[in-house]
Design a protein around this motif. Structure first.
Motif, PDB file in Angstrom:
ATOM      1  N   MET A   1       0.889  -1.344   0.032  1.00  0.00           N
ATOM      2  CA  MET A   1       0.115   0.138   0.133  1.00  0.00           C
ATOM      3  C   MET A   1       0.843   1.445  -0.020  1.00  0.00           C
ATOM      4  O   MET A   1       1.988   1.226   0.660  1.00  0.00           O
ATOM      5  CB  MET A   1      -0.910  -0.077   1.110  1.00  0.00           C
ATOM      6  CG  MET A   1      -0.049  -0.446   2.518  1.00  0.00           C
ATOM      7  SD  MET A   1      -1.355  -0.472   3.965  1.00  0.00           S
ATOM      8  CE  MET A   1      -0.578  -1.746   4.872  1.00  0.00           C
ATOM      9  N   ARG A   3      -0.512   4.572   0.527  1.00  0.00           N
ATOM     10  CA  ARG A   3      -0.912   5.486   1.397  1.00  0.00           C
ATOM     11  C   ARG A   3      -0.955   4.586   2.717  1.00  0.00           C
ATOM     12  O   ARG A   3      -1.716   3.609   2.951  1.00  0.00           O
ATOM     13  CB  ARG A   3      -2.259   6.036   1.167  1.00  0.00           C
ATOM     14  CG  ARG A   3      -2.450   7.669   0.745  1.00  0.00           C
ATOM     15  CD  ARG A   3      -2.220   8.294   1.940  1.00  0.00           C
ATOM     16  NE  ARG A   3      -1.965   9.786   1.699  1.00  0.00           N
ATOM     17  CZ  ARG A   3      -0.743  10.442   2.015  1.00  0.00           C
ATOM     18  NH1 ARG A   3       0.413   9.587   2.401  1.00  0.00           N
ATOM     19  NH2 ARG A   3      -0.524  11.532   2.189  1.00  0.00           N
ATOM     20  N   HIS A   4      -0.462   5.202   3.753  1.00  0.00           N
ATOM     21  CA  HIS A   4      -0.514   4.611   5.119  1.00  0.00           C
ATOM     22  C   HIS A   4      -1.748   4.812   5.958  1.00  0.00           C
ATOM     23  O   HIS A   4      -2.226   5.865   5.714  1.00  0.00           O
ATOM     24  CB  HIS A   4       0.749   4.907   5.943  1.00  0.00           C
ATOM     25  CG  HIS A   4       1.784   4.236   5.311  1.00  0.00           C
ATOM     26  ND1 HIS A   4       2.313   2.904   5.376  1.00  0.00           N
ATOM     27  CD2 HIS A   4       2.888   4.746   4.552  1.00  0.00           C
ATOM     28  CE1 HIS A   4       3.436   2.809   4.951  1.00  0.00           C
ATOM     29  NE2 HIS A   4       3.885   3.806   4.148  1.00  0.00           N
ATOM     30  N   GLN A   6      -4.233   5.878   8.836  1.00  0.00           N
ATOM     31  CA  GLN A   6      -4.000   6.731  10.072  1.00  0.00           C
ATOM     32  C   GLN A   6      -4.695   6.030  11.113  1.00  0.00           C
ATOM     33  O   GLN A   6      -5.967   5.813  11.157  1.00  0.00           O
ATOM     34  CB  GLN A   6      -4.329   8.119   9.668  1.00  0.00           C
ATOM     35  CG  GLN A   6      -3.336   8.507   9.062  1.00  0.00           C
ATOM     36  CD  GLN A   6      -2.057   9.135   9.336  1.00  0.00           C
ATOM     37  OE1 GLN A   6      -1.693   9.507  10.297  1.00  0.00           O
ATOM     38  NE2 GLN A   6      -1.044   8.680   8.352  1.00  0.00           N
TER      39      GLN A   6
END
Lengths: 109, 109
Positions: A1, A3-4, A6
């Motif tokens: 992935m 985008r990590h 949150q």
DNA sequence: CAAGTATATGATTGCTTGCGCATATACAAC
DNA sequence: GTTGTATATGCGCAAGCAATCATATACTTG
């Protein structure tokens, strides 16, 4: 992935508690002693060299964190590793530490 | 591997300290804030909502544990994730927690 | 029932550590 | 040099937790 994800404060609190459970040498000894199968409390006391009371307390901590599982058989209670990610976590950390230490050793020369 | 490595007390102490570094929500917030690249202290203070003093302390803890790296640029200091196993560790724990929690939710019905 | 064995738990103590406040250091601009 | 900004650190307090001792619970045997 790419985008990590949150995580919320509550989620990070859970993750932190998870790591905290693994942040005690005695508990790691217990986990290590259970790598090759279940053992009862007396066997774990002998394998780790701790007192019975202390081993029992740490087993409770590990069990309520769902790291270990319990099986009662008469007078004895057998514990086993219930979370399959535990060995992976330990291996990751050990590998990282070995790399880090070998770099420190190499930097001495 | 079939046979698991047996670690000494000293080694387990190191592993435990490693886990302990990751066992604080504020430090996890800092790590999370650095997932998408380096940030300076002021940016980390804003991203985590902590005080400057506290953020600075935790950054020191993470840096001396070789989890983060430092880069000074004039007045500012930029931090970045130095150990590539850190994201893997967090993902492992998060995945395990999600499984565990969803089982608990399912057991309510 | 009593006695013995395996495990768990209440209470206490001491150590560690996170946090807040104030202050110190490091560097830039003027 | 002085002033201002960014970051780090000494200190004190309070909370959390591991270790120990003694005792309690749970189960088996006779």
């Amino acid at each position: 992935m790419i985008r990590h994800a949150q995580y919320s404060n509550d989620a990070l609190e859970l993750v932190a508690r998870r790591f905290a459970v693994l942040a005690e040498p005695m508990r790691l000894r217990l986990i290590q002693a259970l790598f090759d199968g279940e053992k009862n409390v007396s066997e774990l006391v002998e394998a780790t060299g701790g007192t019975q009371a202390n081993v029992s307390r740490h087993l409770q901590t590990l069990t309520s964190a769902h790291v270990l599982g319990r099986r009662k058989a008469g007078l004895q209670v057998f514990y086993h590793i219930a979370d399959p990610t535990i060995p992976k976590l330990c291996n990751l950390v050990c590998g990282s530490l070995e790399k880090s230490l070998s770099r420190q050793v190499a930097s001495l020369s």
